[in-house]
Write a protein that holds these residues in place. Sequence first.
Motif, PDB file in Angstrom:
ATOM      1  N   ASP A  50      51.817  12.706  -2.750  1.00 30.79           N
ATOM      2  CA  ASP A  50      52.731  13.230  -3.753  1.00 30.79           C
ATOM      3  C   ASP A  50      53.439  14.438  -3.152  1.00 30.79           C
ATOM      4  O   ASP A  50      52.861  15.512  -3.065  1.00 30.79           O
ATOM      5  CB  ASP A  50      51.928  13.635  -4.994  1.00 30.79           C
ATOM      6  CG  ASP A  50      52.840  14.130  -6.093  1.00 30.79           C
ATOM      7  OD1 ASP A  50      54.078  14.042  -5.925  1.00 30.79           O
ATOM      8  OD2 ASP A  50      52.318  14.596  -7.100  1.00 30.79           O
ATOM      9  N   LEU A  51      54.677  14.227  -2.705  1.00 32.60           N
ATOM     10  CA  LEU A  51      55.330  15.266  -1.922  1.00 32.60           C
ATOM     11  C   LEU A  51      55.743  16.486  -2.735  1.00 32.60           C
ATOM     12  O   LEU A  51      56.214  17.463  -2.183  1.00 32.60           O
ATOM     13  CB  LEU A  51      56.542  14.678  -1.189  1.00 32.60           C
ATOM     14  CG  LEU A  51      56.166  13.946   0.104  1.00 32.60           C
ATOM     15  CD1 LEU A  51      57.377  13.260   0.696  1.00 32.60           C
ATOM     16  CD2 LEU A  51      55.558  14.903   1.109  1.00 32.60           C
ATOM     17  N   PHE A  53      54.077  18.698  -3.860  1.00 34.58           N
ATOM     18  CA  PHE A  53      53.337  19.924  -3.525  1.00 34.58           C
ATOM     19  C   PHE A  53      54.107  20.789  -2.541  1.00 34.58           C
ATOM     20  O   PHE A  53      53.925  21.999  -2.502  1.00 34.58           O
ATOM     21  CB  PHE A  53      51.942  19.583  -2.982  1.00 34.58           C
ATOM     22  CG  PHE A  53      51.930  19.132  -1.543  1.00 34.58           C
ATOM     23  CD1 PHE A  53      51.820  20.070  -0.522  1.00 34.58           C
ATOM     24  CD2 PHE A  53      52.010  17.787  -1.211  1.00 34.58           C
ATOM     25  CE1 PHE A  53      51.791  19.670   0.807  1.00 34.58           C
ATOM     26  CE2 PHE A  53      51.984  17.385   0.116  1.00 34.58           C
ATOM     27  CZ  PHE A  53      51.883  18.319   1.122  1.00 34.58           C
ATOM     28  N   SER A 219      29.649  30.138   6.057  1.00 36.32           N
ATOM     29  CA  SER A 219      30.332  30.273   4.764  1.00 36.32           C
ATOM     30  C   SER A 219      29.508  29.692   3.619  1.00 36.32           C
ATOM     31  O   SER A 219      29.684  30.086   2.473  1.00 36.32           O
ATOM     32  CB  SER A 219      31.701  29.592   4.816  1.00 36.32           C
ATOM     33  OG  SER A 219      31.546  28.217   5.022  1.00 36.32           O
ATOM     34  N   MET A 227      35.810  31.743   7.166  1.00 34.91           N
ATOM     35  CA  MET A 227      35.758  30.564   6.294  1.00 34.91           C
ATOM     36  C   MET A 227      35.402  30.964   4.857  1.00 34.91           C
ATOM     37  O   MET A 227      36.008  30.459   3.908  1.00 34.91           O
ATOM     38  CB  MET A 227      34.718  29.587   6.859  1.00 34.91           C
ATOM     39  CG  MET A 227      34.790  28.198   6.272  1.00 34.91           C
ATOM     40  SD  MET A 227      36.232  27.308   6.845  1.00 34.91           S
ATOM     41  CE  MET A 227      36.552  26.313   5.412  1.00 34.91           C
ATOM     42  N   GLN A 231      37.833  30.549   1.533  1.00 36.89           N
ATOM     43  CA  GLN A 231      37.478  29.819   0.312  1.00 36.89           C
ATOM     44  C   GLN A 231      37.622  30.708  -0.923  1.00 36.89           C
ATOM     45  O   GLN A 231      38.050  30.250  -1.971  1.00 36.89           O
ATOM     46  CB  GLN A 231      36.064  29.258   0.434  1.00 36.89           C
ATOM     47  CG  GLN A 231      36.066  27.948   1.190  1.00 36.89           C
ATOM     48  CD  GLN A 231      34.678  27.445   1.493  1.00 36.89           C
ATOM     49  OE1 GLN A 231      33.958  28.048   2.274  1.00 36.89           O
ATOM     50  NE2 GLN A 231      34.298  26.364   0.869  1.00 36.89           N
ATOM     51  N   PHE A 238      44.284  29.699  -6.225  1.00 42.05           N
ATOM     52  CA  PHE A 238      44.515  28.288  -6.502  1.00 42.05           C
ATOM     53  C   PHE A 238      45.541  27.708  -5.537  1.00 42.05           C
ATOM     54  O   PHE A 238      46.333  26.844  -5.887  1.00 42.05           O
ATOM     55  CB  PHE A 238      44.972  28.087  -7.954  1.00 42.05           C
ATOM     56  CG  PHE A 238      44.494  26.786  -8.522  1.00 42.05           C
ATOM     57  CD1 PHE A 238      43.154  26.452  -8.519  1.00 42.05           C
ATOM     58  CD2 PHE A 238      45.392  25.882  -9.058  1.00 42.05           C
ATOM     59  CE1 PHE A 238      42.717  25.245  -9.027  1.00 42.05           C
ATOM     60  CE2 PHE A 238      44.959  24.662  -9.580  1.00 42.05           C
ATOM     61  CZ  PHE A 238      43.622  24.355  -9.564  1.00 42.05           C
ATOM     62  N   PRO A 240      44.892  26.237  -2.147  1.00 43.47           N
ATOM     63  CA  PRO A 240      44.054  25.854  -0.997  1.00 43.47           C
ATOM     64  C   PRO A 240      44.866  25.386   0.205  1.00 43.47           C
ATOM     65  O   PRO A 240      44.463  25.630   1.343  1.00 43.47           O
ATOM     66  CB  PRO A 240      43.195  24.715  -1.550  1.00 43.47           C
ATOM     67  CG  PRO A 240      43.955  24.177  -2.701  1.00 43.47           C
ATOM     68  CD  PRO A 240      44.693  25.336  -3.288  1.00 43.47           C
ATOM     69  N   ILE A 241      45.996  24.729  -0.033  1.00 41.02           N
ATOM     70  CA  ILE A 241      46.741  24.164   1.100  1.00 41.02           C
ATOM     71  C   ILE A 241      47.198  25.275   2.038  1.00 41.02           C
ATOM     72  O   ILE A 241      46.951  25.239   3.241  1.00 41.02           O
ATOM     73  CB  ILE A 241      47.956  23.349   0.600  1.00 41.02           C
ATOM     74  CG1 ILE A 241      47.476  22.241  -0.328  1.00 41.02           C
ATOM     75  CG2 ILE A 241      48.726  22.767   1.775  1.00 41.02           C
ATOM     76  CD1 ILE A 241      48.581  21.404  -0.912  1.00 41.02           C
ATOM     77  N   LEU A 244      43.996  27.348   3.560  1.00 44.15           N
ATOM     78  CA  LEU A 244      43.194  26.658   4.561  1.00 44.15           C
ATOM     79  C   LEU A 244      44.016  26.289   5.796  1.00 44.15           C
ATOM     80  O   LEU A 244      43.487  26.257   6.897  1.00 44.15           O
ATOM     81  CB  LEU A 244      42.539  25.418   3.939  1.00 44.15           C
ATOM     82  CG  LEU A 244      41.445  25.774   2.927  1.00 44.15           C
ATOM     83  CD1 LEU A 244      41.012  24.553   2.128  1.00 44.15           C
ATOM     84  CD2 LEU A 244      40.247  26.393   3.619  1.00 44.15           C
ATOM     85  N   VAL A 247      44.233  29.428   7.815  1.00 40.68           N
ATOM     86  CA  VAL A 247      42.930  29.713   8.419  1.00 40.68           C
ATOM     87  C   VAL A 247      42.627  28.737   9.555  1.00 40.68           C
ATOM     88  O   VAL A 247      42.083  29.130  10.595  1.00 40.68           O
ATOM     89  CB  VAL A 247      41.832  29.681   7.330  1.00 40.68           C
ATOM     90  CG1 VAL A 247      40.455  29.633   7.954  1.00 40.68           C
ATOM     91  CG2 VAL A 247      41.970  30.904   6.449  1.00 40.68           C
ATOM     92  N   ALA A 248      43.012  27.468   9.373  1.00 41.75           N
ATOM     93  CA  ALA A 248      42.823  26.495  10.458  1.00 41.75           C
ATOM     94  C   ALA A 248      43.559  26.961  11.706  1.00 41.75           C
ATOM     95  O   ALA A 248      43.025  26.905  12.817  1.00 41.75           O
ATOM     96  CB  ALA A 248      43.333  25.121  10.030  1.00 41.75           C
ATOM     97  N   LEU A 249      44.770  27.455  11.495  1.00 51.18           N
ATOM     98  CA  LEU A 249      45.571  27.944  12.620  1.00 51.18           C
ATOM     99  C   LEU A 249      44.903  29.149  13.281  1.00 51.18           C
ATOM    100  O   LEU A 249      44.844  29.260  14.509  1.00 51.18           O
ATOM    101  CB  LEU A 249      46.966  28.308  12.112  1.00 51.18           C
ATOM    102  CG  LEU A 249      48.078  28.230  13.143  1.00 51.18           C
ATOM    103  CD1 LEU A 249      48.213  26.807  13.665  1.00 51.18           C
ATOM    104  CD2 LEU A 249      49.391  28.712  12.552  1.00 51.18           C
TER     105      LEU A 249
END
Lengths: 274, 219
Positions: A50-51, A53, A219, A227, A231, A238, A240-241, A244, A247-249
Motif C-alpha cells: 500500500d504505497l 505510506f 534490546s 535498538m 523501539q 508511531f 516505525p518505518i 527503524l 537505525v538500520a542505516l
Amino acid sequence: MMSEPSPPPEASVGGTVRRPRPRGREWLREVVLFCLIVGALVLPLSLVVDLSFVRQLDFALIFTFRDALARGFTLSIVVTLTAMVAGLLAGVLLAILSRGGSRYLRGAIAVHVEVWRNTPILIQLFWVHFGLPLLTGFSTSVMVSGLIAMTLQASAYLTEVARAGIDAIPSGQWEAARSLGLSRWHIWRRVILPQALRLMIPPGTNTLLSVFKGSAVLSVLSVGELMSVSQHIANYTFKPIETLSVVALLYFIAGKLFTLAMGVVERRSQIGGH
Amino acid sequence: MGEFNLTVLRASLPMLLEGALTTLWISVVSLLLGAIAGVVLCAGRTSKRAALRWLASGFIDFFRTIPEMIPIIWLYACAPFVFRLHLDAMTIGIAALTMISSAFLAEVFRAGLLAVPEGQRDAARALGLSRAKVLMLVVAPQAARVMMPPAMNIVADTVKCSSLLSVIGVAELAYEAATLSASSYRYMELYTAAGVLYFVLIFPISLLARRYGARPQRG
C-alpha cells in the motif's frame, strides 16, 4: 550470530569476478538497466504494498530524536568494545591455559567454548539475567547481565580464534626462544603472542562484527542501546518505518566503520617484509 | 528457590519440545528459501552486468552487516503500514530469516565457485561440454566440497537467529521458555532446558562443519 565466512579475495585465480569498470556510454546503460531491474522487482510488490505510506513518511521527526539516537549509538559501540576487550583477554588466557594444563582443565575450557558458541545469545542473555541470580543470590542490572552474556560468548569465540592463531606459530619459534633461555612468560609475552595476535586480526574482525550484531539483542532487556532506543522512539512517535530505517542505516555504517578500523589495525600491525 | 526443580521441567517439557520443533521447521524453511534466493544473489553478484552486480552486492553487504534484529523488527513493525494484506508473525519471521540467510549463503556460494580453478572450466569447455553441463558436472561438485563448512556455519547461525523470532511472538523454543518461565518463575530450570535443546540442535551442525573443514584447502 552469523560468524562471517571470510570473503574470498577479489580477482583470485582466473578472475571470474573482477570485471572491467563500465565507462562512458556503458555507465548510462548500466544505470538504466539497474532502474529497470529495481522496477521489475518493485512492480509485483506494489500489488501487495500500500504505497500511501510513502506520503506520510516524516524523517524530520526522527531528526528531533538525534540526541537519544546518538546516545544509543554510543552505548551500542561501548558495549561492543567492552565485551570484545574482556572477551579477548579471557579468550587469549583460555587458549594459553588449554595448551598446557591438566586434562580436566582442557575439558572444562572445551565445554565452555562449545556451550557458548552453540547456543543463541538471546537464551544466554535470559539465562544470565533471570536464571543466574536464583543460583548466586545476586541480581545484576540489565546492563551488567548484557555485558556478562556478551563477554562470555565473545570469550568462547575468541578462545577458538586465539587457539588457531597460537597453533599457526611455527614450532621453530618456540625452539629458538627456548634455546635462547627465555622464561615461559617471556616466550609468550615477547615471541608467541605478538605474532599470534597479528594472525588473529582477520578472524577477530568477524567476531567483532558478530558481537556488535549481538549487542542489538540486548534490546530485549531494554538496556538502552541503539535498538532499544529505536523501539522506544518507534512506539512513541508511531513512526516505525522512519525510525527503524534510520537505525538500520546507522548500524550498517557502524558495522562498516568497524571493518574499516580493523583493516587499518591489520595494516598497521604488519611487520616489514610481509 | 535455590535448588533445581525437576517437576517443573517434566511438566513443561512437551511445550519446550514443541517449541524446538517449530524452531527446526522455521530454520529449515528459511534456509531452503534462503538457498534459492542465495543462488539468485550469487548469480547477480558474479554477473557480467554491472547493474546486477551493484544490486546483489548491495543487498548482500547490507544484510550481512546489520544486526539480525533489524529486519525482523522492521518487517514486523512496518508490515501493517506497508502491506495491504495481513501477515502473521511466523510469515514475517521466515521472510526476515530468509533475507539474512540468503545474503550469507550467496557469499558462501560465490566463495565456492571461486575456489574451483579456471582451468577446470576451460578444460571441460574444450572437451565440448555445454555451459550448463560444465556447471553441473564439473564446477558444482568441486565447489560443494569447499562450501560445506561455511554453509554449515550459516545453518547453525540461522537456528541461533531463529530464537530472535520470540521477540515478535512466534511460538518457537525461546518463546516457550520465556512464557513458561514467566508463569512458573523457574527461570534457571527453563532457560537451562531451552539452552540444552538449542545445543542439541546446533552442536551436531557445528561438528559437521568442523569435520568437512578438517582439511583446509590452501592454494
